[in-house]
Design a protein around this motif. Structure first.
Motif, PDB file in Angstrom:
ATOM      1  N   THR A   1     -46.718  15.090  46.126  1.00 38.53           N
ATOM      2  CA  THR A   1     -47.026  15.905  44.957  1.00 38.53           C
ATOM      3  C   THR A   1     -45.910  16.895  44.660  1.00 38.53           C
ATOM      4  OG1 THR A   1     -48.241  17.473  46.348  1.00 38.53           O
ATOM      5  CG2 THR A   1     -49.517  15.755  45.260  1.00 38.53           C
ATOM      6  N   PHE A   2     -45.045  17.169  45.637  1.00 39.54           N
ATOM      7  CA  PHE A   2     -43.956  18.107  45.395  1.00 39.54           C
ATOM      8  C   PHE A   2     -42.968  17.576  44.368  1.00 39.54           C
ATOM      9  CE2 PHE A   2     -45.102  19.656  49.739  1.00 39.54           C
ATOM     10  CZ  PHE A   2     -45.414  20.945  49.358  1.00 39.54           C
ATOM     11  N   SER A   3     -42.935  16.277  44.156  1.00 41.46           N
ATOM     12  CA  SER A   3     -41.963  15.697  43.228  1.00 41.46           C
ATOM     13  C   SER A   3     -42.498  15.597  41.815  1.00 41.46           C
ATOM     14  CB  SER A   3     -41.546  14.302  43.710  1.00 41.46           C
ATOM     15  OG  SER A   3     -42.654  13.423  43.661  1.00 41.46           O
ATOM     16  N   LEU A   4     -43.754  16.067  41.584  1.00 41.97           N
ATOM     17  CA  LEU A   4     -44.317  15.995  40.250  1.00 41.97           C
ATOM     18  C   LEU A   4     -43.657  17.038  39.347  1.00 41.97           C
ATOM     19  CD1 LEU A   4     -48.096  15.545  41.111  1.00 41.97           C
ATOM     20  CD2 LEU A   4     -46.464  13.778  40.496  1.00 41.97           C
ATOM     21  N   GLY A   5     -43.782  16.847  38.031  1.00 42.63           N
ATOM     22  CA  GLY A   5     -43.273  17.834  37.088  1.00 42.63           C
ATOM     23  C   GLY A   5     -42.032  17.382  36.355  1.00 42.63           C
ATOM     24  N   GLY A   6     -41.754  16.086  36.298  1.00 45.95           N
ATOM     25  CA  GLY A   6     -40.615  15.585  35.547  1.00 45.95           C
ATOM     26  C   GLY A   6     -39.403  15.355  36.416  1.00 45.95           C
ATOM     27  N   ARG A   7     -38.390  14.742  35.821  1.00 47.11           N
ATOM     28  CA  ARG A   7     -37.157  14.442  36.542  1.00 47.11           C
ATOM     29  C   ARG A   7     -36.209  15.633  36.536  1.00 47.11           C
ATOM     30  NH1 ARG A   7     -36.093   9.487  38.189  1.00 47.11           N
ATOM     31  NH2 ARG A   7     -37.492   7.790  37.568  1.00 47.11           N
ATOM     32  N   VAL A   8     -35.352  15.657  37.527  1.00 42.34           N
ATOM     33  CA  VAL A   8     -34.342  16.714  37.630  1.00 42.34           C
ATOM     34  C   VAL A   8     -33.179  16.361  36.713  1.00 42.34           C
ATOM     35  CG1 VAL A   8     -32.789  17.923  39.195  1.00 42.34           C
ATOM     36  CG2 VAL A   8     -35.042  17.195  39.997  1.00 42.34           C
ATOM     37  N   SER A   9     -32.702  17.330  35.960  1.00 42.42           N
ATOM     38  CA  SER A   9     -31.578  17.083  35.050  1.00 42.42           C
ATOM     39  C   SER A   9     -30.315  16.792  35.843  1.00 42.42           C
ATOM     40  CB  SER A   9     -31.361  18.283  34.133  1.00 42.42           C
ATOM     41  OG  SER A   9     -30.909  19.396  34.870  1.00 42.42           O
ATOM     42  N   ALA A  10     -29.442  15.992  35.234  1.00 39.83           N
ATOM     43  CA  ALA A  10     -28.187  15.625  35.904  1.00 39.83           C
ATOM     44  C   ALA A  10     -27.321  16.852  36.172  1.00 39.83           C
ATOM     45  CB  ALA A  10     -27.423  14.617  35.041  1.00 39.83           C
ATOM     46  N   LYS A  11     -27.374  17.830  35.281  1.00 41.29           N
ATOM     47  CA  LYS A  11     -26.564  19.039  35.450  1.00 41.29           C
ATOM     48  C   LYS A  11     -27.016  19.824  36.684  1.00 41.29           C
ATOM     49  CE  LYS A  11     -25.054  23.194  33.003  1.00 41.29           C
ATOM     50  NZ  LYS A  11     -25.177  23.980  31.737  1.00 41.29           N
ATOM     51  N   LYS A  12     -28.324  19.993  36.850  1.00 37.97           N
ATOM     52  CA  LYS A  12     -28.847  20.734  38.000  1.00 37.97           C
ATOM     53  C   LYS A  12     -28.573  19.988  39.305  1.00 37.97           C
ATOM     54  CE  LYS A  12     -32.543  23.268  35.647  1.00 37.97           C
ATOM     55  NZ  LYS A  12     -34.007  23.487  35.569  1.00 37.97           N
ATOM     56  N   LEU A  13     -28.704  18.651  39.267  1.00 34.98           N
ATOM     57  CA  LEU A  13     -28.460  17.864  40.477  1.00 34.98           C
ATOM     58  C   LEU A  13     -26.988  17.928  40.873  1.00 34.98           C
ATOM     59  CD1 LEU A  13     -29.740  16.018  42.571  1.00 34.98           C
ATOM     60  CD2 LEU A  13     -29.226  14.072  41.083  1.00 34.98           C
ATOM     61  N   THR A  14     -26.093  17.927  39.884  1.00 38.15           N
ATOM     62  CA  THR A  14     -24.658  18.039  40.166  1.00 38.15           C
ATOM     63  C   THR A  14     -24.337  19.379  40.824  1.00 38.15           C
ATOM     64  OG1 THR A  14     -24.153  16.635  38.256  1.00 38.15           O
ATOM     65  CG2 THR A  14     -22.361  17.982  39.137  1.00 38.15           C
ATOM     66  N   THR A  15     -24.918  20.457  40.295  1.00 37.03           N
ATOM     67  CA  THR A  15     -24.702  21.789  40.878  1.00 37.03           C
ATOM     68  C   THR A  15     -25.231  21.855  42.303  1.00 37.03           C
ATOM     69  OG1 THR A  15     -24.890  22.772  38.672  1.00 37.03           O
ATOM     70  CG2 THR A  15     -25.119  24.254  40.562  1.00 37.03           C
ATOM     71  N   PHE A  16     -26.426  21.284  42.511  1.00 37.39           N
ATOM     72  CA  PHE A  16     -27.017  21.264  43.857  1.00 37.39           C
ATOM     73  C   PHE A  16     -26.131  20.501  44.835  1.00 37.39           C
ATOM     74  CE2 PHE A  16     -29.347  18.386  46.717  1.00 37.39           C
ATOM     75  CZ  PHE A  16     -29.860  19.307  47.620  1.00 37.39           C
ATOM     76  N   THR A  17     -25.615  19.354  44.412  1.00 40.52           N
ATOM     77  CA  THR A  17     -24.776  18.539  45.292  1.00 40.52           C
ATOM     78  C   THR A  17     -23.505  19.276  45.682  1.00 40.52           C
ATOM     79  OG1 THR A  17     -25.613  16.565  44.164  1.00 40.52           O
ATOM     80  CG2 THR A  17     -23.692  16.283  45.558  1.00 40.52           C
ATOM     81  N   ARG A  18     -22.869  19.941  44.721  1.00 40.04           N
ATOM     82  CA  ARG A  18     -21.653  20.694  45.006  1.00 40.04           C
ATOM     83  C   ARG A  18     -21.946  21.840  45.977  1.00 40.04           C
ATOM     84  NH1 ARG A  18     -16.788  19.687  45.541  1.00 40.04           N
ATOM     85  NH2 ARG A  18     -16.668  18.640  43.513  1.00 40.04           N
ATOM     86  N   GLN A  19     -23.055  22.534  45.787  1.00 40.75           N
ATOM     87  CA  GLN A  19     -23.408  23.640  46.683  1.00 40.75           C
ATOM     88  C   GLN A  19     -23.733  23.132  48.087  1.00 40.75           C
ATOM     89  OE1 GLN A  19     -26.615  25.361  44.419  1.00 40.75           O
ATOM     90  NE2 GLN A  19     -25.282  26.812  43.375  1.00 40.75           N
ATOM     91  N   LEU A  20     -24.471  22.015  48.164  1.00 37.90           N
ATOM     92  CA  LEU A  20     -24.805  21.447  49.473  1.00 37.90           C
ATOM     93  C   LEU A  20     -23.542  20.975  50.185  1.00 37.90           C
ATOM     94  CD1 LEU A  20     -27.007  20.620  51.484  1.00 37.90           C
ATOM     95  CD2 LEU A  20     -27.208  18.442  50.267  1.00 37.90           C
ATOM     96  N   SER A  21     -22.603  20.398  49.437  1.00 36.78           N
ATOM     97  CA  SER A  21     -21.330  19.965  50.017  1.00 36.78           C
ATOM     98  C   SER A  21     -20.558  21.156  50.582  1.00 36.78           C
ATOM     99  CB  SER A  21     -20.496  19.252  48.941  1.00 36.78           C
ATOM    100  OG  SER A  21     -19.183  19.040  49.377  1.00 36.78           O
ATOM    101  N   THR A  22     -20.556  22.275  49.841  1.00 38.80           N
ATOM    102  CA  THR A  22     -19.846  23.483  50.298  1.00 38.80           C
ATOM    103  C   THR A  22     -20.467  24.039  51.571  1.00 38.80           C
ATOM    104  OG1 THR A  22     -19.282  24.005  48.003  1.00 38.80           O
ATOM    105  CG2 THR A  22     -19.089  25.780  49.616  1.00 38.80           C
ATOM    106  N   LEU A  23     -21.798  24.079  51.627  1.00 42.09           N
ATOM    107  CA  LEU A  23     -22.491  24.604  52.802  1.00 42.09           C
ATOM    108  C   LEU A  23     -22.261  23.713  54.024  1.00 42.09           C
ATOM    109  CD1 LEU A  23     -25.867  25.720  51.165  1.00 42.09           C
ATOM    110  CD2 LEU A  23     -24.047  27.202  52.021  1.00 42.09           C
ATOM    111  N   GLN A  24     -22.255  22.388  53.803  1.00 42.91           N
ATOM    112  CA  GLN A  24     -22.015  21.477  54.915  1.00 42.91           C
ATOM    113  C   GLN A  24     -20.575  21.564  55.397  1.00 42.91           C
ATOM    114  OE1 GLN A  24     -24.456  19.129  56.580  1.00 42.91           O
ATOM    115  NE2 GLN A  24     -25.306  21.035  55.769  1.00 42.91           N
ATOM    116  N   ASP A  25     -19.658  21.752  54.468  1.00 38.82           N
ATOM    117  CA  ASP A  25     -18.249  21.891  54.838  1.00 38.82           C
ATOM    118  C   ASP A  25     -18.024  23.172  55.638  1.00 38.82           C
ATOM    119  OD1 ASP A  25     -15.553  20.885  54.698  1.00 38.82           O
ATOM    120  OD2 ASP A  25     -15.102  22.534  53.340  1.00 38.82           O
TER     121      ASP A  25
END
Length: 419
Positions: free
Chosen positions: A70-94
């Motif tokens: 149920t946590f995934s309900l509420g529509g799809r994530v926009s490509a812009k938000k997912l791109t920002t999340f990926t870049r931030q996660l990459s920085t934190l992992q690095d």
């Protein structure tokens, strides 16, 4: 416990059809992936589970799984938000942070919405012992097959931060091209919309007033004026067809595309449209080449990569071409031969892929293909806009000129008779 029929592929590309018992579809996919298989199709077997306590336990487990999903309900994530999340996660992992802490940081700063809900589900699954790719696979509205498979390859190779960086760069390039195309088309679309509104206003409100004047003086009207008044009468009488016709055409296309043959013919027709078809074709080649190159560079098997690239094409013509390529590679052929036979890409692309296969640098060649075609799409979009601007001026000038001449010819004739 429910039973699921599934179809999958192993690392050699061999198709496997089997059944599996699991509390939920997500758990079934997790078990299948743990066996080293790539799921292509899965469906629950008709019928009820086993009786007794085991069935009740399965229901409880299934209830828990549904609560997580149920946590995934509420529509799809926009490509812009997912791109920002990926870049931030990459920085934190690095920076060397543990993956769970990185996810909690990003979930804490995310605004309420689909992304935050998906991250909550991912964090809970990772805390339960699932890998990051398995947890992301349970949130399909946020993380697609491309994302999940690249993360899986990064986990297997112990280079998750590198894979996330590649994924972020891939998404940023895709977003950049999309923004360029959309930005270039805003001005022509706005001008066309305003022009149609103005002409519609003249035909609906202004022309009928002139018609009443002409009828009052009983003047013989020129042919141009007769046609203009006829067009105005049609607009006044059938004004509701303005929004109905485009909606009907859109619905017809959607209905036709429900059939595989119809979808293929419609997509092929779109590719034949002058200039627009070329932009569409080159953007698909760029997107699928970059997708496949990124997957191969990340360690994903080529057969799985072609399946994902096929699904990201969003075009039945390219879908069929990539499916034929997949079948040919399974039979031991190279990638270049079936692509050349499909005739959906230029000879330059085929030759670059052929060289990439021979030198073992297929991912590098695919990146170069994507870069070249991204640039060509940009040039074509700029060319289309530069052609549309004077073309719109000429067309609007002809329409306005026709209206002015058609209205003033009987007025001049009327003034001559009165004088």
């Amino acid at each position: 416990m429910p039973t699921y029929h599934y179809e999958a592929m192993d690392n050699m590309g061999t198709e496997i059809k089997d059944v599996i018992d699991a509390p939920s579809e997500a758990d079934a996919q997790t078990i299948i992936r743990q066996k080293g298989f790539f799921v292509t199709k899965i469906a629950e077997k008709a019928g009820k589970g086993k009786k007794g306590g085991k069935k009740d336990d399965a229901k409880k487990k299934k209830g828990k799984t549904v609560a997580k999903k149920t946590f995934s309900l509420g529509g799809r994530v926009s490509a812009k938000k997912l791109t920002t999340f990926t870049r931030q996660l990459s920085t934190l992992q690095d920076a060397g942070l543990p993956i769970l802490r990185s996810l909690r940081i990003l979930e804490g700063q995310a605004k309420p919405g689909p992304l935050k809900n998906s991250l909550i589900g991912v964090i809970e699954d990772v805390e339960s012992g699932n890998t990051l790719s398995e947890a992301m696979a349970k949130q399909p509205k946020c993380f697609n097959n491309l994302y999940v498979n690249m993360v899986k390859a990064g986990e297997a190779g112990g280079a998750l931060e590198v894979i996330l960086q590649r994924l972020a760069e891939f998404q940023e390039r895709a977003q950049s091209l999309k923004r360029k195309v959309q930005g270039a088309m805003i001005y022509p679309c706005a001008v066309i919309f305003v022009a149609v509104g103005i002409v519609g206003f003249i035909m609906y409100w202004i022309i009928p007033k002139f018609k009443a004047i002409f009828e009052g003086f009983d003047v013989e009207l020129p042919g141009m004026t007769v046609w203009l008044i006829f067009g105005s009468d049609m607009v006044v009488k059938y004004f509701y067809l303005g929004p109905v016709i485009p909606i009907t055409i859109w619905l017809m296309i959607k209905i036709i595309k429900k059939n595989k043959t119809g979808e293929y013919l419609v997509d092929k027709a779109f590719l034949k449209i002058p200039m627009l078809g070329s932009i569409l074709e080159k953007s698909i080649v760029a997107r699928t080449a970059r997708t496949l190159g990124t997957l191969i560079a990340s360690g994903v098997p080529i057969l799985e990569g072609i399946i994902i690239a096929r699904d990201t094409s969003n075009n039945a013509v390219f879908y069929r071409a990539y499916q034929n390529t997949y079948n040919a590679i399974r039979e031991g052929e190279s990638m270049a031969v079936p692509l050349k036979e499909s005739r959906v890409v230029d000879d330059m692309v085929v030759n670059m892929i052929d060289v990439g296969e021979e030198t073992g640098a297929l991912d590098v060649m695919l990146y170069k293909v994507a870069d070249v075609y991204d640039e060509e799409v940009s040039v074509l979009v700029d060319g289309l806009v530069s052609i549309l601007e004077p073309l719109m001026v000429v067309v609007l000038g002809l329409i306005v000129g026709f209206i002015v001449i058609a209205l003033f010819m009987p007025l001049i004739k009327l003034l001559n008779e009165l004088s």
